[in-house]
Design an enzyme around this catalytic site. Structure first.
Site, PDB file in Angstrom:
ATOM      1  N   GLY A  72     -35.406 -29.855   6.710  1.00  0.00           N
ATOM      2  CA  GLY A  72     -34.680 -29.234   5.602  1.00  0.00           C
ATOM      3  C   GLY A  72     -33.525 -28.357   6.063  1.00  0.00           C
ATOM      4  O   GLY A  72     -32.451 -28.356   5.462  1.00  0.00           O
ATOM      5  N   ASN A 165     -39.298 -21.687  -2.939  1.00  0.00           N
ATOM      6  CA  ASN A 165     -40.416 -21.685  -1.994  1.00  0.00           C
ATOM      7  C   ASN A 165     -41.303 -20.456  -2.103  1.00  0.00           C
ATOM      8  O   ASN A 165     -42.445 -20.472  -1.679  1.00  0.00           O
ATOM      9  CB  ASN A 165     -39.898 -21.808  -0.561  1.00  0.00           C
ATOM     10  CG  ASN A 165     -38.735 -20.890  -0.269  1.00  0.00           C
ATOM     11  OD1 ASN A 165     -37.738 -20.883  -0.981  1.00  0.00           O
ATOM     12  ND2 ASN A 165     -38.863 -20.096   0.764  1.00  0.00           N
ATOM     13  N   GLN A 196     -39.125 -28.021  -1.356  1.00  0.00           N
ATOM     14  CA  GLN A 196     -40.418 -27.665  -1.961  1.00  0.00           C
ATOM     15  C   GLN A 196     -40.781 -28.554  -3.154  1.00  0.00           C
ATOM     16  O   GLN A 196     -41.905 -28.517  -3.634  1.00  0.00           O
ATOM     17  CB  GLN A 196     -40.415 -26.200  -2.416  1.00  0.00           C
ATOM     18  CG  GLN A 196     -40.329 -25.200  -1.273  1.00  0.00           C
ATOM     19  CD  GLN A 196     -41.579 -25.166  -0.391  1.00  0.00           C
ATOM     20  OE1 GLN A 196     -42.668 -25.568  -0.811  1.00  0.00           O
ATOM     21  NE2 GLN A 196     -41.437 -24.691   0.830  1.00  0.00           N
ATOM     22  N   HIS A 218     -42.509 -32.166   6.749  1.00  0.00           N
ATOM     23  CA  HIS A 218     -43.739 -31.409   7.037  1.00  0.00           C
ATOM     24  C   HIS A 218     -44.275 -30.644   5.829  1.00  0.00           C
ATOM     25  O   HIS A 218     -45.373 -30.094   5.874  1.00  0.00           O
ATOM     26  CB  HIS A 218     -43.554 -30.482   8.251  1.00  0.00           C
ATOM     27  CG  HIS A 218     -42.696 -29.271   8.003  1.00  0.00           C
ATOM     28  ND1 HIS A 218     -43.239 -28.036   7.780  1.00  0.00           N
ATOM     29  CD2 HIS A 218     -41.360 -29.106   7.944  1.00  0.00           C
ATOM     30  CE1 HIS A 218     -42.256 -27.153   7.614  1.00  0.00           C
ATOM     31  NE2 HIS A 218     -41.099 -27.790   7.707  1.00  0.00           N
ATOM     32  N   CYS A 344     -40.686 -17.752   6.788  1.00  0.00           N
ATOM     33  CA  CYS A 344     -39.604 -17.328   7.675  1.00  0.00           C
ATOM     34  C   CYS A 344     -39.416 -15.821   7.649  1.00  0.00           C
ATOM     35  O   CYS A 344     -38.838 -15.259   8.558  1.00  0.00           O
ATOM     36  CB  CYS A 344     -38.306 -18.016   7.272  1.00  0.00           C
ATOM     37  SG  CYS A 344     -38.519 -19.771   7.036  1.00  0.00           S
TER      38      CYS A 344
HETATM   39  N1  PLP Z   1     -35.574 -25.085   2.151  1.00  0.00           N
HETATM   40  C1  PLP Z   1     -36.691 -24.612   1.582  1.00  0.00           C
HETATM   41  C2  PLP Z   1     -36.724 -24.361   0.112  1.00  0.00           C
HETATM   42  C3  PLP Z   1     -37.821 -24.380   2.368  1.00  0.00           C
HETATM   43  O1  PLP Z   1     -38.944 -23.914   1.796  1.00  0.00           O
HETATM   44  C4  PLP Z   1     -37.760 -24.627   3.761  1.00  0.00           C
HETATM   45  C5  PLP Z   1     -38.914 -24.312   4.629  1.00  0.00           C
HETATM   46  O2  PLP Z   1     -39.671 -23.404   4.390  1.00  0.00           O
HETATM   47  C6  PLP Z   1     -36.556 -25.130   4.301  1.00  0.00           C
HETATM   48  C7  PLP Z   1     -35.487 -25.341   3.461  1.00  0.00           C
HETATM   49  C8  PLP Z   1     -36.450 -25.463   5.752  1.00  0.00           C
HETATM   50  O3  PLP Z   1     -37.065 -26.686   6.017  1.00  0.00           O
HETATM   51  P1  PLP Z   1     -37.476 -27.108   7.508  1.00  0.00           P
HETATM   52  O4  PLP Z   1     -38.634 -26.264   7.893  1.00  0.00           O
HETATM   53  O5  PLP Z   1     -37.829 -28.555   7.427  1.00  0.00           O
HETATM   54  O6  PLP Z   1     -36.284 -26.898   8.370  1.00  0.00           O
END
Ligand code: PLP
Length: 404
Positions: A72, A165, A196, A218, A344
């Site tokens: 993502g 998220n 999400q 994932h 994060c």
């Molecule tokens: N965008 C959203 C809304 C997410 O929840 C996340 C991961 O938590 C990401 C982007 C990032 O995705 P990735 O972990 O595959 O880089």
């Protein structure tokens, strides 16, 4: 040691058995570089393209519109960078002043994932784009009218996430996409971060109208380190990684064929079970919230009420009298994995930017816990979690009383 109760599915989902099996088979059987000409390579290429087809089908896209990425974060980075370049690169010959006046605007929301917000700050700091943030209401809802009202001749891209998220808000993406298209007669690209939402709510790219969409494997039981960016056919869009001609020259680098196979297997399972799983999770979500409220009537549900505007897998609550970071340790000692805000930002001292954007004060933001459920979650697990958390909160309260 595995957690006894895993309630952090929005951070990452345990791999689906079907995905593990598909990857094992690919790793054992397929070893040619998918770009080479010999026969084993043709098998690798075939598996890669089969996986692309399977994934394309899940969103009503054609396989040529699916570009594998590392996840993502990469899809979001690609969408924003390429949209800024596309707008600025129309004419580079008229000096820095004119270039600054032409600086492309990117409209987004303050509740996006950091993969969007930090990329946009980077583009803004380096003078390549100007960030415009739309409003969200107290539940994190974006108003399509507000988005359209912010469009100017400089607007290059509108990027609004499909589902949040942290608080599970489902945004009116279809309405925003079509209104942006109408307002701009297709001069402005519309991107959605569906990390999400994919595999949780139905997506059809023809009906929903987005030009670009980021997805990650994932989050749906596929492997980490792979995702895709959907790029609507006909959209002029630059390469992100430069090098070889993989992904039709738009994303260089030897393809990860086993990961693509695992992603496709997970996607198939997630989409096939989506409706039934959504119903199941909705019941669990409702019951869990009721149980939490019974023990802690003063808690605040962050985000929209349970219903069609909220993902069925998300409960985010602020609990007066607790500090999220300490509560997470207490839950962990009880064998329960949950999260404060998004993964994060866990461990960071700053309150969540999402909760701040929906108007939560510092105390409410710091007492917020996110529980996200998935296919393996049971009613018993949630019942136990509600008990452990209520007992913890009662303990905190009595310590406070003793101290007074
Ligand atoms: N965008 C959203 C809304 C997410 O929840 C996340 C991961 O938590 C990401 C982007 C990032 O995705 P990735 O972990 O595959 O880089």
């Amino acid at each position: 040691m595995n957690q006894e109760i895993y309630l952090d599915y929005a951070a990452t989902q345990p791999m689906a058995a079907e995905a593990v099996a598909a990857m094992e088979q690919a790793m054992e059987d397929v070893y040619g570089n998918a770009s080479a000409v010999y026969r084993t390579a043709a098998r690798a290429k075939q598996l890669l393209e089969q996986s692309r087809e399977t994934i394309a089908e899940t969103i009503g896209a054609s396989p040529e519109e699916i570009f594998f990425t590392s996840g993502g974060t990469e899809g979001d980075n690609w969408a924003l960078n390429a949209a800024a370049d596309r707008a600025a690169g129309q004419d580079g010959s008229d000096g820095p002043r004119a270039a600054a006046q032409r600086r492309p605007q990117i409209i987004t929301t303050p509740i996006e994932h950091h993969a969007i917000l930090h990329t946009l700050s980077y583009l803004q700091d380096s003078g390549r784009a100007e960030a415009v943030l739309a409003d969200v209401d107290e539940a994190g809802r974006v108003d399509p009218e507000d988005i359209c009202g912010r469009i100017t001749p400089q607007t290059a891209l509108v990027s609004v996430m499909m589902a949040n998220n942290e608080i599970g808000t489902i945004e009116p993406i279809r309405e925003i996409a079509w209104r942006v298209r109408d307002a701009a007669q297709r001069q402005i690209l519309f991107h959605t971060d569906a990390v999400q939402a994919y595999g949780k709510i139905p997506i059809d790219v023809s009906r929903d109208g987005m030009d670009l969409m980021s997805v990650s494997a994932h989050k749906i039981g596929g492997p980490g380190g792979i995702g895709f960016l959907y790029i609507r056919q006909g959209v002029r869009f630059g390469a992100f990684l430069h090098g070889g001609m993989q992904e039709r020259g738009r994303r260089a680098g030897t393809e990860n064929v086993p990961a693509a196979a695992g992603f496709a297997a997970a996607a198939q399972v997630a989409v096939r079970r989506m409706e039934a799983e959504e119903r199941r999770e909705r019941t669990l979500q409702q019951t869990f919230l009721e149980e939490l409220r019974q023990g802690m009537p003063d808690l605040i549900l962050n985000g929209p009420p349970i219903g069609p505007e909220r993902l069925a897998n998300n409960i985010n609550v602020s609990i007066p009298g607790i500090v999220a970071d300490s509560a997470l340790i207490a839950l962990d000692l009880g064998g329960i994995a949950a999260s404060a805000g998004s993964a994060c930002t866990t461990g960071a001292v700053q309150p969540s930017h999402v909760l701040t954007a929906i108007g939560a004060d510092r105390a409410r933001a710091k007492s917020a816990l996110r529980f996200t459920i998935g296919p393996a979650t049971t009613a018993e697990e949630l019942h136990r979690t509600a008990q452990v958390l209520t007992a913890y909160r009662d303990r905190m309260r009595s310590l406070e009383d003793e101290a007074d």
